[in-house]
Motif scaffolding. Structure first.
Motif, PDB file in Angstrom:
ATOM      1  N   LEU A  93      -1.212 -23.904 -36.356  1.00 24.46           N
ATOM      2  CA  LEU A  93      -2.280 -23.307 -37.162  1.00 24.46           C
ATOM      3  C   LEU A  93      -3.372 -22.749 -36.260  1.00 24.46           C
ATOM      4  O   LEU A  93      -3.896 -21.643 -36.503  1.00 24.46           O
ATOM      5  N   TRP A  94      -3.718 -23.500 -35.234  1.00 25.98           N
ATOM      6  CA  TRP A  94      -4.774 -23.050 -34.313  1.00 25.98           C
ATOM      7  C   TRP A  94      -4.377 -21.761 -33.616  1.00 25.98           C
ATOM      8  O   TRP A  94      -5.171 -20.818 -33.536  1.00 25.98           O
ATOM      9  N   LYS A  98      -8.432 -26.242  -9.983  1.00 22.38           N
ATOM     10  CA  LYS A  98      -8.073 -24.923  -9.446  1.00 22.38           C
ATOM     11  C   LYS A  98      -8.511 -23.784 -10.356  1.00 22.38           C
ATOM     12  O   LYS A  98      -8.687 -22.656  -9.895  1.00 22.38           O
ATOM     13  N   SER A  99      -8.643 -24.054 -11.649  1.00 24.00           N
ATOM     14  CA  SER A  99      -9.013 -23.001 -12.606  1.00 24.00           C
ATOM     15  C   SER A  99      -9.568 -23.642 -13.858  1.00 24.00           C
ATOM     16  O   SER A  99      -9.332 -24.833 -14.134  1.00 24.00           O
ATOM     17  N   GLU A 100     -10.282 -22.852 -14.638  1.00 23.25           N
ATOM     18  CA  GLU A 100     -10.945 -23.374 -15.835  1.00 23.25           C
ATOM     19  C   GLU A 100      -9.946 -23.769 -16.915  1.00 23.25           C
ATOM     20  O   GLU A 100     -10.168 -24.725 -17.661  1.00 23.25           O
ATOM     21  N   TRP A 101      -8.842 -23.021 -17.016  1.00 20.99           N
ATOM     22  CA  TRP A 101      -7.800 -23.293 -18.004  1.00 20.99           C
ATOM     23  C   TRP A 101      -6.497 -23.569 -17.278  1.00 20.99           C
ATOM     24  O   TRP A 101      -6.378 -23.332 -16.077  1.00 20.99           O
ATOM     25  N   PHE A 102      -5.503 -24.037 -18.003  1.00 17.08           N
ATOM     26  CA  PHE A 102      -4.280 -24.481 -17.334  1.00 17.08           C
ATOM     27  C   PHE A 102      -3.542 -23.361 -16.616  1.00 17.08           C
ATOM     28  O   PHE A 102      -2.991 -23.561 -15.535  1.00 17.08           O
ATOM     29  N   ALA A 103      -3.521 -22.162 -17.179  1.00 15.19           N
ATOM     30  CA  ALA A 103      -2.769 -21.070 -16.554  1.00 15.19           C
ATOM     31  C   ALA A 103      -3.623 -20.212 -15.636  1.00 15.19           C
ATOM     32  O   ALA A 103      -3.095 -19.323 -14.965  1.00 15.19           O
ATOM     33  N   GLY A 104      -4.932 -20.442 -15.616  1.00 14.42           N
ATOM     34  CA  GLY A 104      -5.800 -19.610 -14.782  1.00 14.42           C
ATOM     35  C   GLY A 104      -7.203 -19.557 -15.351  1.00 14.42           C
ATOM     36  O   GLY A 104      -7.657 -20.485 -16.032  1.00 14.42           O
ATOM     37  N   SER A 105      -7.876 -18.453 -15.117  1.00 11.63           N
ATOM     38  CA  SER A 105      -9.271 -18.324 -15.544  1.00 11.63           C
ATOM     39  C   SER A 105      -9.421 -17.970 -17.017  1.00 11.63           C
ATOM     40  O   SER A 105     -10.525 -18.045 -17.566  1.00 11.63           O
ATOM     41  N   GLU A 106      -8.319 -17.586 -17.677  1.00 10.33           N
ATOM     42  CA  GLU A 106      -8.371 -17.177 -19.078  1.00 10.33           C
ATOM     43  C   GLU A 106      -7.667 -18.195 -19.963  1.00 10.33           C
ATOM     44  O   GLU A 106      -6.639 -18.772 -19.590  1.00 10.33           O
ATOM     45  N   PHE A 107      -8.216 -18.386 -21.155  1.00 12.54           N
ATOM     46  CA  PHE A 107      -7.580 -19.209 -22.170  1.00 12.54           C
ATOM     47  C   PHE A 107      -6.272 -18.571 -22.617  1.00 12.54           C
ATOM     48  O   PHE A 107      -6.211 -17.363 -22.854  1.00 12.54           O
ATOM     49  N   ALA A 110     -13.697 -32.104 -20.031  1.00 11.84           N
ATOM     50  CA  ALA A 110     -14.459 -30.879 -20.288  1.00 11.84           C
ATOM     51  C   ALA A 110     -13.581 -29.819 -20.940  1.00 11.84           C
ATOM     52  O   ALA A 110     -14.029 -29.077 -21.829  1.00 11.84           O
ATOM     53  N   LEU A 111     -12.318 -29.722 -20.504  1.00 13.67           N
ATOM     54  CA  LEU A 111     -11.417 -28.759 -21.128  1.00 13.67           C
ATOM     55  C   LEU A 111     -11.189 -29.115 -22.591  1.00 13.67           C
ATOM     56  O   LEU A 111     -11.187 -28.239 -23.462  1.00 13.67           O
ATOM     57  N   LEU A 112     -11.023 -30.398 -22.879  1.00 15.95           N
ATOM     58  CA  LEU A 112     -10.832 -30.814 -24.266  1.00 15.95           C
ATOM     59  C   LEU A 112     -12.063 -30.479 -25.105  1.00 15.95           C
ATOM     60  O   LEU A 112     -11.939 -30.054 -26.263  1.00 15.95           O
ATOM     61  N   GLU A 113     -13.229 -30.622 -24.533  1.00 12.86           N
ATOM     62  CA  GLU A 113     -14.449 -30.251 -25.255  1.00 12.86           C
ATOM     63  C   GLU A 113     -14.510 -28.750 -25.501  1.00 12.86           C
ATOM     64  O   GLU A 113     -14.944 -28.309 -26.580  1.00 12.86           O
ATOM     65  N   ARG A 114     -14.080 -27.938 -24.525  1.00 13.57           N
ATOM     66  CA  ARG A 114     -14.056 -26.486 -24.733  1.00 13.57           C
ATOM     67  C   ARG A 114     -13.060 -26.110 -25.833  1.00 13.57           C
ATOM     68  O   ARG A 114     -13.321 -25.197 -26.633  1.00 13.57           O
ATOM     69  N   ILE A 115     -11.930 -26.802 -25.863  1.00 15.07           N
ATOM     70  CA  ILE A 115     -10.949 -26.568 -26.919  1.00 15.07           C
ATOM     71  C   ILE A 115     -11.564 -26.848 -28.288  1.00 15.07           C
ATOM     72  O   ILE A 115     -11.474 -26.038 -29.216  1.00 15.07           O
ATOM     73  N   HIS A 116     -12.206 -27.999 -28.424  1.00 14.66           N
ATOM     74  CA  HIS A 116     -12.767 -28.399 -29.709  1.00 14.66           C
ATOM     75  C   HIS A 116     -13.928 -27.508 -30.141  1.00 14.66           C
ATOM     76  O   HIS A 116     -14.247 -27.453 -31.332  1.00 14.66           O
ATOM     77  N   ALA A 117     -14.543 -26.813 -29.200  1.00 17.91           N
ATOM     78  CA  ALA A 117     -15.672 -25.935 -29.519  1.00 17.91           C
ATOM     79  C   ALA A 117     -15.233 -24.540 -29.957  1.00 17.91           C
ATOM     80  O   ALA A 117     -16.074 -23.751 -30.421  1.00 17.91           O
ATOM     81  N   ARG A 118     -13.959 -24.225 -29.846  1.00 17.02           N
ATOM     82  CA  ARG A 118     -13.504 -22.875 -30.201  1.00 17.02           C
ATOM     83  C   ARG A 118     -13.538 -22.696 -31.721  1.00 17.02           C
ATOM     84  O   ARG A 118     -13.050 -23.545 -32.482  1.00 17.02           O
ATOM     85  N   PRO A 119     -14.119 -21.580 -32.194  1.00 18.04           N
ATOM     86  CA  PRO A 119     -14.190 -21.350 -33.647  1.00 18.04           C
ATOM     87  C   PRO A 119     -12.828 -21.371 -34.327  1.00 18.04           C
ATOM     88  O   PRO A 119     -12.695 -21.892 -35.447  1.00 18.04           O
TER      89      PRO A 119
END
Length: 222
Positions: free
Chosen positions: A16-17, A158-167, A196-205
């Motif tokens: 769904l997400w 190494k990067s902000e997200w798992f695959a690199g700098s982009e979600f 912190a990554l989990l918090e960014r995930i939960h903050a996504r509209p």
């Protein structure tokens, strides 16, 4: 229209997400877990294994989270949420997409099962059952989980997200292991980058919109 066969408190929440992130129209058919926490038999009418997530679209029935994500990205992504081909980021994306269920989830599932087994045993047998399950937890399962969480923490250095700098959709796929680890696997302050990554995930509209449509999702609580 694409239909998500959605089981409450399950991996189908991240489907769904993903659809919300892409803005893809979809319908939800809801299924409620039974008292034993298993999916109801009605799901077997959709797919023989009776598991969630499952989607149906254009006459096709697709099961397994990674296969569903591959399908949705190919059919509806238009190049979004996936790195370009032949790049290091694309290789990382493919790795994490498959690692989430192939490597990360098995020890988390074992932790859940070996924690639950003593509570389901008859009262007189619980001390004996704990004598068996506790050493397995402390000497085998929990060290594995710590190894995985240390790996996540190192890679997210190494990067902000798992695959690199982009979600990307790889982060959608990895959300369930992270949430399971946060709920019952020991993901604590020792792993600040992962938290912190989990918090960014939960903050996504789009994540919030998916929760509204999917209903209560207790595994997502940090």
């Amino acid at each position: 229209m694409l239909t998500v066969h959605h089981l409450n408190n399950s991996r189908s929440q991240r489907v769904l997400w993903l659809l919300e992130e892409l803005g893809v129209p979809y319908e939800i058919v809801r299924y409620q877990r039974q008292p034993d926490m298993l999916a109801p038999p009605e799901l077997r009418a959709v797919h023989p294994l009776g598991k969630s997530p499952v989607i149906t679209d254009n006459g096709a029935t697709i099961a397994e989270s990674g296969a569903i994500i591959d399908y949705i990205i190919a059919a509806y992504g238009n190049g979004r949420l996936i790195p370009p081909p032949d790049t290091p980021e694309r290789l990382r994306y493919t790795y994490w997409l498959h690692y989430a269920e192939g490597s990360a989830m098995p020890p988390l599932l074992l932790k859940l099962l070996f924690t639950m087994i003593p509570t389901r045993a008859p009262a007189l047998l619980r001390p004996l059952v704990r004598m068996i399950t506790t050493p397995v937890l402390t000497t085998f399962i929990e060290p594995q989980l710590k190894q995985h969480m240390a790996f996540w923490e190192s890679e997210l250095g190494k990067s902000e997200w798992f695959a690199g700098s982009e979600f990307t959709a790889a982060d959608v796929q990895m959300s369930f292991p992270l949430e399971a680890a946060s709920a019952r696997g020991g993901l604590d302050g020792e792993y600040p980058k992962t938290r912190a990554l989990l918090e960014r995930i939960h903050a996504r509209p789009a994540y919030a919109r998916a929760l509204e449509k999917g209903g209560p999702y207790t595994i997502g609580k940090a």
